[in-house]
Design a protein around this motif. Structure first.
Motif, PDB file in Angstrom:
ATOM      1  N   VAL A 102      53.602  37.533  42.707  1.00 29.69           N
ATOM      2  CA  VAL A 102      52.154  37.676  42.569  1.00 29.69           C
ATOM      3  C   VAL A 102      51.885  39.009  41.874  1.00 29.69           C
ATOM      4  CG1 VAL A 102      49.946  37.788  43.777  1.00 29.69           C
ATOM      5  CG2 VAL A 102      51.796  36.404  44.716  1.00 29.69           C
ATOM      6  N   PHE A 103      51.266  38.937  40.692  1.00 29.32           N
ATOM      7  CA  PHE A 103      50.973  40.170  39.958  1.00 29.32           C
ATOM      8  C   PHE A 103      49.526  40.602  40.188  1.00 29.32           C
ATOM      9  CE2 PHE A 103      54.508  38.699  37.163  1.00 29.32           C
ATOM     10  CZ  PHE A 103      55.333  39.783  37.374  1.00 29.32           C
ATOM     11  N   GLN A 104      49.223  41.808  39.674  1.00 28.66           N
ATOM     12  CA  GLN A 104      47.874  42.358  39.823  1.00 28.66           C
ATOM     13  C   GLN A 104      46.837  41.478  39.153  1.00 28.66           C
ATOM     14  OE1 GLN A 104      47.476  46.450  38.675  1.00 28.66           O
ATOM     15  NE2 GLN A 104      45.319  46.264  38.239  1.00 28.66           N
ATOM     16  N   ASP A 105      47.116  41.044  37.945  1.00 29.59           N
ATOM     17  CA  ASP A 105      46.151  40.256  37.195  1.00 29.59           C
ATOM     18  C   ASP A 105      46.524  38.788  37.296  1.00 29.59           C
ATOM     19  OD1 ASP A 105      44.478  39.053  35.479  1.00 29.59           O
ATOM     20  OD2 ASP A 105      45.141  40.108  33.675  1.00 29.59           O
ATOM     21  N   PRO A 106      45.730  37.995  38.034  1.00 29.64           N
ATOM     22  CA  PRO A 106      46.095  36.588  38.227  1.00 29.64           C
ATOM     23  C   PRO A 106      46.193  35.827  36.916  1.00 29.64           C
ATOM     24  CG  PRO A 106      43.933  37.067  39.211  1.00 29.64           C
ATOM     25  CD  PRO A 106      44.503  38.368  38.752  1.00 29.64           C
ATOM     26  N   LEU A 107      45.472  36.298  35.897  1.00 26.92           N
ATOM     27  CA  LEU A 107      45.466  35.541  34.645  1.00 26.92           C
ATOM     28  C   LEU A 107      46.820  35.578  33.939  1.00 26.92           C
ATOM     29  CD1 LEU A 107      41.941  36.209  33.167  1.00 26.92           C
ATOM     30  CD2 LEU A 107      42.836  34.166  34.258  1.00 26.92           C
ATOM     31  N   THR A 108      47.648  36.582  34.235  1.00 28.86           N
ATOM     32  CA  THR A 108      48.956  36.613  33.584  1.00 28.86           C
ATOM     33  C   THR A 108      49.899  35.574  34.167  1.00 28.86           C
ATOM     34  OG1 THR A 108      49.738  38.288  35.111  1.00 28.86           O
ATOM     35  CG2 THR A 108      48.857  39.079  33.035  1.00 28.86           C
ATOM     36  N   HIS A 160      39.952  29.273  34.489  1.00 31.24           N
ATOM     37  CA  HIS A 160      38.747  30.059  34.195  1.00 31.24           C
ATOM     38  C   HIS A 160      37.560  29.628  35.052  1.00 31.24           C
ATOM     39  CE1 HIS A 160      36.426  27.028  31.952  1.00 31.24           C
ATOM     40  NE2 HIS A 160      37.610  26.551  31.610  1.00 31.24           N
ATOM     41  N   GLU A 161      37.697  28.496  35.744  1.00 30.57           N
ATOM     42  CA  GLU A 161      36.586  28.035  36.580  1.00 30.57           C
ATOM     43  C   GLU A 161      36.596  28.684  37.962  1.00 30.57           C
ATOM     44  OE1 GLU A 161      35.802  23.667  36.086  1.00 30.57           O
ATOM     45  OE2 GLU A 161      37.658  23.778  34.954  1.00 30.57           O
ATOM     46  N   PHE A 162      37.578  29.560  38.198  1.00 27.48           N
ATOM     47  CA  PHE A 162      37.650  30.227  39.498  1.00 27.48           C
ATOM     48  C   PHE A 162      37.236  31.685  39.363  1.00 27.48           C
ATOM     49  CE2 PHE A 162      40.468  26.659  39.874  1.00 27.48           C
ATOM     50  CZ  PHE A 162      40.345  26.241  41.180  1.00 27.48           C
ATOM     51  N   SER A 163      36.751  32.255  40.467  1.00 22.41           N
ATOM     52  CA  SER A 163      36.458  33.688  40.473  1.00 22.41           C
ATOM     53  C   SER A 163      37.774  34.460  40.633  1.00 22.41           C
ATOM     54  CB  SER A 163      35.527  34.016  41.635  1.00 22.41           C
ATOM     55  OG  SER A 163      36.219  33.843  42.862  1.00 22.41           O
ATOM     56  N   GLY A 164      37.707  35.778  40.452  1.00 21.67           N
ATOM     57  CA  GLY A 164      38.922  36.594  40.513  1.00 21.67           C
ATOM     58  C   GLY A 164      39.688  36.443  41.819  1.00 21.67           C
ATOM     59  N   GLY A 165      38.959  36.457  42.929  1.00 21.71           N
ATOM     60  CA  GLY A 165      39.605  36.339  44.230  1.00 21.71           C
ATOM     61  C   GLY A 165      40.229  34.967  44.421  1.00 21.71           C
ATOM     62  N   MET A 166      39.507  33.931  43.963  1.00 19.94           N
ATOM     63  CA  MET A 166      40.017  32.571  44.083  1.00 19.94           C
ATOM     64  C   MET A 166      41.255  32.374  43.202  1.00 19.94           C
ATOM     65  SD  MET A 166      38.540  30.668  46.279  1.00 19.94           S
ATOM     66  CE  MET A 166      37.350  31.195  47.488  1.00 19.94           C
ATOM     67  N   ARG A 167      41.232  32.996  42.027  1.00 21.68           N
ATOM     68  CA  ARG A 167      42.385  32.899  41.136  1.00 21.68           C
ATOM     69  C   ARG A 167      43.615  33.510  41.787  1.00 21.68           C
ATOM     70  NH1 ARG A 167      39.674  35.424  36.340  1.00 21.68           N
ATOM     71  NH2 ARG A 167      38.301  33.737  35.772  1.00 21.68           N
ATOM     72  N   GLN A 168      43.421  34.647  42.461  1.00 21.21           N
ATOM     73  CA  GLN A 168      44.567  35.281  43.104  1.00 21.21           C
ATOM     74  C   GLN A 168      45.093  34.379  44.219  1.00 21.21           C
ATOM     75  OE1 GLN A 168      46.850  37.029  42.184  1.00 21.21           O
ATOM     76  NE2 GLN A 168      46.270  39.162  42.360  1.00 21.21           N
ATOM     77  N   ARG A 169      44.202  33.628  44.871  1.00 21.40           N
ATOM     78  CA  ARG A 169      44.657  32.668  45.875  1.00 21.40           C
ATOM     79  C   ARG A 169      45.493  31.570  45.219  1.00 21.40           C
ATOM     80  NH1 ARG A 169      41.162  32.656  50.763  1.00 21.40           N
ATOM     81  NH2 ARG A 169      39.707  34.361  50.464  1.00 21.40           N
ATOM     82  N   VAL A 170      45.032  31.117  44.063  1.00 23.46           N
ATOM     83  CA  VAL A 170      45.782  30.081  43.352  1.00 23.46           C
ATOM     84  C   VAL A 170      47.182  30.601  43.006  1.00 23.46           C
ATOM     85  CG1 VAL A 170      45.891  28.690  41.259  1.00 23.46           C
ATOM     86  CG2 VAL A 170      43.722  28.985  42.424  1.00 23.46           C
ATOM     87  N   VAL A 171      47.240  31.858  42.550  1.00 26.40           N
ATOM     88  CA  VAL A 171      48.539  32.442  42.209  1.00 26.40           C
ATOM     89  C   VAL A 171      49.444  32.495  43.440  1.00 26.40           C
ATOM     90  CG1 VAL A 171      49.696  34.540  41.444  1.00 26.40           C
ATOM     91  CG2 VAL A 171      47.651  33.773  40.279  1.00 26.40           C
ATOM     92  N   THR A 190      44.641  45.066  43.754  1.00 26.11           N
ATOM     93  CA  THR A 190      44.076  46.240  43.100  1.00 26.11           C
ATOM     94  C   THR A 190      42.850  45.894  42.261  1.00 26.11           C
ATOM     95  OG1 THR A 190      46.260  47.191  43.055  1.00 26.11           O
ATOM     96  CG2 THR A 190      44.650  48.190  41.619  1.00 26.11           C
ATOM     97  N   ALA A 191      42.849  44.692  41.652  1.00 25.69           N
ATOM     98  CA  ALA A 191      41.737  44.338  40.774  1.00 25.69           C
ATOM     99  C   ALA A 191      40.591  43.688  41.546  1.00 25.69           C
ATOM    100  CB  ALA A 191      42.225  43.400  39.669  1.00 25.69           C
ATOM    101  N   LEU A 192      40.702  43.606  42.871  1.00 24.22           N
ATOM    102  CA  LEU A 192      39.714  42.844  43.636  1.00 24.22           C
ATOM    103  C   LEU A 192      38.780  43.752  44.427  1.00 24.22           C
ATOM    104  CD1 LEU A 192      42.186  40.150  45.007  1.00 24.22           C
ATOM    105  CD2 LEU A 192      40.771  40.028  42.960  1.00 24.22           C
ATOM    106  N   ASP A 193      37.628  43.208  44.791  1.00 24.52           N
ATOM    107  CA  ASP A 193      36.675  43.947  45.615  1.00 24.52           C
ATOM    108  C   ASP A 193      37.179  44.068  47.052  1.00 24.52           C
ATOM    109  OD1 ASP A 193      34.575  44.700  43.962  1.00 24.52           O
ATOM    110  OD2 ASP A 193      33.891  42.630  43.838  1.00 24.52           O
TER     111      ASP A 193
END
Lengths: 332, 319, 320
Positions: A102-108, A160-171, A190-193
């Motif tokens: 699991v990396f910092q940026d879920p998009l990677t 892209h249909e998920f928010s940042g926190g949800m994306r990290q869950r997907v990862v 680190t990138a999350l609220d």
């Protein structure tokens, strides 16, 4: 305070790991003789400031060092088997099957062009002996497990249909779906609220406890470590400064660096006008001082700290790499 | 590689001179390790110096009718002329002009036209690109639409059109003098679009950085921010395009001259020389065509390779 | 009189797609309300902190305060002068030179092609002031060496760059500095150095800070007064002790509970529910109602206004 000692072999065992980067100005050593273990069901927190080598050590374990960086010496054992000498192809298979990342940026970690369900089933089909329909069922179950509402519908959504926190869950679901024995989480929050960070940390802890997965949690945030980790390894200038149970290391640090680091957090200085500060900055890798790397900034430096070789944590035992650790007998 | 700190410059350099500093830089180091770049740089340098110092190097002045001897016409390279016994390195053309000297002088014109055209395109493109990127709104829409339209025409066609118009409105007696300047404007106008596009893209990135906000905050005017803050930070891609454009501009100039709409025969560029030379290709006087063509090839190729290398070296993502 | 007075500040961004796309997809214009009816005052020589998560509008307020963004509605008054309304150029100029800003990213906020000397002196040079020796003096004031003036930004670490940013902010001798997440890109030990420096400079020069941060611990340390933002609205305002010991708004309570504690070993708290709503379509009534444990029918229809609750100002129907 008594620690229940885990007698089985650790899931991950790093022995004297050294990573070198040859440059035209000489060889840089971002990881220098680091040893630690992570047991099943345990979260090992790896903390350090930028340049401490914490991420580089994690990348060495998953075999993702960017050339010219390479493992110069030492061993990495996963379930008792050496993995640092594996060929690239086998390492790649192992990375999906045995090690989740699991990396910092879920998009990677997510392919933007594929539905998340397809990414999950693809990973499972590659590593598990199950049918495609079973894989889809498990994908939905995995998304439910990481707390994605309406998993059965959202399994066909794109990243892209998920928010940042949800994306990290997907990862995290993706990292978990092949049922690995080790998860390496490099700054996962680190990138999350703050509120989302609390959710992700709670999720990691629950999964680790329920599944018995070993987790290596790399972060710079001492608060996250305090709440999530069982044990903590503090890194400084590529070396292990202090390692031990999180309650002992954070509440009563014996390495002057850990002590300074804890003291400089604003929480530790509540009610004071000024924050405690460590003078100077971490040395650059090409300008490490002789002896203990921390000695130029240390309030307790004596002559032996300046002489080579500097202090080391003895293999398997010992807590702090320091010749003159802070005595805590009167405190404890 | 997030954690890696790059070697500090001050440790490596101490307080040596600027030249030593430049030679120590990563850029110079990369250059030395790229043989293609070193060779193309050397070739470019030799050719440019040759063109620059043509009056000193060239054994003859090809434009001085007094020094020409028609009897020397069609001398073969390195062979004494049958009538006069004079020997020329690369032979002579039909009028007895030394091919080596005409190449040197021709390259002067080719390089001058190419460099001036690129400079013109660069100034125009940078200005419009900065405006489009920084101001945005209708300014951006208009500039970029014009650029799009321009891109749909082949640049040679644009150049020929401008050349045609210019030819129509200049008096006959000035035509030869005007030809060079018309060439520069024609090639430059067909080339500004890529500068504008790249500068606009880079400006869009830079203008959202906080140092620009800091400058706006203290009341710096738009033009001051564009010129003093943003411009220096968008120049590295411009340098790459300028180098590659130079190669293309030299070829464009040669093409136009070859087609007869470029440099006049009295002031021949490499393209003009090739046009003249092709008349003799099948009558056995191959050298009149071959040597100018080879020079053009070497010049364009080496400048282009240099540009390619520069693009890789300046692009941090490829490293 | 307060140094800064912000009244009913609102900022709406048009985040619609280009009109042709809207026409084809038959979608209406999308308007994002980043800041909605926010009012507060900053007293001279104090630190006012704005906290909030991403999308709370805290940076947008900062940008409106320094004049980088015009407000959609409402007023920003500095010493009673509204920059957006004032016509007297001299007054505008004098107010502008009183305000400076420190940004989050120490790598993007210094022009990489400029020498440190020119960067620091620019606020003065732009107004035609004398800049001789200025950069050198300021560099020493922020804990760097005068010799650093001739260097370029890439030769410095993140913490040193942030010191250079502070030196630039000090150059025009401002009264008010807006600090937008000044230490969130820095390591803990460097953060401590920079925060200490900022405290020292505040005392030395009699500065006023608007301190924007998502980090509650930093805010608690620095601030004299704290405003908590949620979805562009000010939900609670109090001094640090009141806010951290007796948070009144359910959102503040949630935020404080969620923040990791250094002594929270193995802490098992139920993590906060839900996520921040889409600011283009905020929920009606109180913006926090979908996540709030206290939410009632009234919260879904009526937007709460700030009212005094035991030394704090709280926008909640049920607080107190």
């Amino acid at each position: 305070m008594k620690q229940t000692h885990i007698m089985t072999t650790p899931i991950l065992s790093i022995r004297n790991l050294t990573v070198d980067i040859p440059t035209r100005h000489g060889v840089l050593r971002p990881v220098n003789g680091v040893s630690y273990d992570v047991a099943a069901g345990e979260i090992l927190g790896v903390v350090g400031e930028s340049g401490a080598g914490k991420s580089m050590a994690g990348n060495a374990v998953i075999g993702l060092l960017n050339p010219p960086a390479h493992i110069a010496s030492g061993e990495i054992l996963l379930n008792g088997q050496r993995i640092d000498t594996l060929p690239r192809d086998e390492m790649r298979r192992l990375r999906g099957k045995q090690i989740g990342v699991v990396f910092q940026d879920p998009l990677t970690s997510l392919n933007p062009l594929l539905r998340i369900g397809d990414q999950l089933t693809e990973t499972m089909l590659a590593h598990l002996d199950i049918s495609p329909s079973e894989a889809r069922k498990r994908a939905i179950a995995a998304l439910e497990e990481v707390g994605i509402p309406g998993a059965a519908q959202r399994v066909d959504s794109y990243p892209h249909e998920f928010s940042g926190g949800m994306r990290q869950r997907v990862v995290i679901a993706l990292a978990l779906c092949a049922e690995p024995s080790l998860i390496i989480a490099d700054e996962p929050t680190t990138a999350l609220d703050v509120s989302v960070q609390a959710q992700i940390i709670a999720l990691l802890k629950r999964l680790c406890r329920e599944r018995g997965t070993a987790v290596m949690l790399i972060t710079h945030d001492m608060g996250v470590i305090a709440e999530a980790a069982d044990r903590v390894a503090v890194m400084y200038a590529g070396q292990l400064a202090e390692i031990g149970p999180v309650r002992e290391v954070l509440a009563a640090p014996i390495h002057p660096y850990t002590d300074g680091l804890m003291g400089s957090t604003p929480l530790a200085s509540r009610g004071k006008d000024r924050l405690h500060q460590i003078p100077g900055a971490m040395p650059r890798l090409d300008a490490l001082p002789p002896g203990c790397a921390f000695h130029p900034r240390c309030p307790y430096t004596q002559d032996d700290c300046r002489a080579d070789p500097g202090p080391r944590i003895e293999d398997g035992a010992g807590r702090a790499a320091c010749f003159h650790p802070i005595s805590r007998t009167e405190v404890a | 590689m997030v954690d890696m700190r790059l070697p500090p410059e001050e440790l490596v350099t101490g307080d040596r001179s600027r030249l030593a500093l430049a030679l120590q830089s990563d850029f110079a180091y990369q250059f030395r390790r790229a043989p293609v770049a070193v060779v193309s740089f050397a070739v470019t340098l030799v050719l440019v110096l040759g063109a620059l110092f043509a009056p000193l190097i060239a054994p003859f002045d090809p434009f001085d009718p007094a020094s020409l001897n028609l009897m020397n016409g069609f001398s073969r390279p390195m062979t004494p002329n049958a009538f006069t016994g004079d020997s020329f390195w690369l032979g002579t053309d039909d009028q007895g002009r030394d091919v080596f000297s005409t190449i040197l002088y021709g390259m002067r014109i080719s390089l001058f036209v190419g460099a001036s055209a690129v400079l013109f395109a660069m100034v125009l493109g940078i200005t419009l690109g900065l405006l489009a990127g920084y101001v945005g709104g209708w300014t951006e829409t208009i500039i970029m639409r014009v650029a799009d339209v321009q891109l749909t025409f082949p640049s040679i066609l644009v150049a020929m059109l401008i050349f045609g118009i210019a030819k129509g409105i200049t008096p006959v007696e000035y035509r030869d003098q005007m030809a060079i300047w018309v060439l520069i404007i024609a090639i430059g106008l067909s080339d500004w679009v890529q500068f504008a596009r790249v500068v606009r893209g880079a400006t869009l990135v830079e203008k959202n950085k906080e140092y620009v906000a800091a400058a706006r905050l203290i009341g710096r005017s738009g033009p001051a921010i564009m010129v003093r803050h943003i411009l220096p930070n968008v120049l590295s891609p411009v340098l790459v395009i300028a180098t590659i454009s130079l190669a293309l501009a030299i070829i464009a100039e040669a093409t136009l001259s070859f087609l007869g709409v470029g440099a006049p025969a009295t002031k021949p560029s490499l393209g003009t020389l090739i046009r003249i030379g092709q008349d003799f290709m099948f009558s056995g006087e191959w050298w009149i065509l071959f040597f100018p063509a080879a020079t053009l090839l070497a010049l364009a190729l080496s400048v282009n390779l240099l540009g390619d290398w520069l693009r890789d070296a300046l692009n941090p993502r490829l490293r | 009189m307060a140094l800064v007075s912000i009244r009913n500040l609102t900022r709406i961004f048009d985040v619609s797609k280009p009109w042709l796309n809207r026409l084809i997809e038959r979608k209406p214009k999308a308007l994002l309300t980043a800041v909605s009816d926010v009012s507060f005052e900053i007293e001279e020589r104090t630190v006012y902190a704005l906290v909030g998560e991403s999308g709370s509008g805290k940076s947008t307020i900062g940008k409106m305060l320094v004049g980088l963004l015009p407000p959609s509605e409402g007023h920003v008054e500095i010493r009673g002068i509204d920059l957006a309304q004032e016509t007297d150029a001299d007054k505008i100029e004098s107010i502008r030179s009183d305000i400076q800003m420190i940004f989050q990213d120490p790598y993007a906020s210094l022009n990489p092609r400029w020498r440190v000397r020119d960067i620091i002196a620019e606020p003065v040079a732009a107004r035609g002031g004398k800049t001789e020796g200025l950069a050198e003096r300021l560099l020493e004031q922020v804990g760097l060496s005068a010799r650093d003036a001739g260097k370029f930004p890439h030769e410095f670490s993140g913490g040193q760059r942030q010191r250079i940013c502070i030196a630039r902010a000090l150059a025009s001798e401002p009264k008010l500095i807006v600090c937008d997440e000044p230490t969130s890109a820095l390591d803990v030990s460097v953060q401590a150095q920079v925060l200490n420096l900022m405290s020292d400079l505040k005392d030395e020069f009699g500065l006023t800070y608007l301190f924007i941060s998502h980090d509650l611990t930093v805010v608690q340390h620095m601030a004299d007064r704290i405003g908590v933002l949620y979805l562009g609205r000010l939900v609670e305002e109090a001094d640090p002790d009141t806010l951290f010991d007796h948070p009144a708004h359910p959102y503040t309570q949630m935020l404080l509970a969620a923040a990791p504690k250094l002594d929270g070993f193995g802490r098992e708290v139920p993590p906060p529910q839900g996520e921040i709503p889409d600011p283009i379509n905020p929920p009606p009534g109180c913006a926090f109602n979908p996540r709030c444990p206290l939410a009632a029918e009234r919260c879904r229809t009526e937007r709460p206004t700030l009212r005094d609750v035991r030394g704090a100002r709280v926008a909640c129907h049920f607080a107190g």
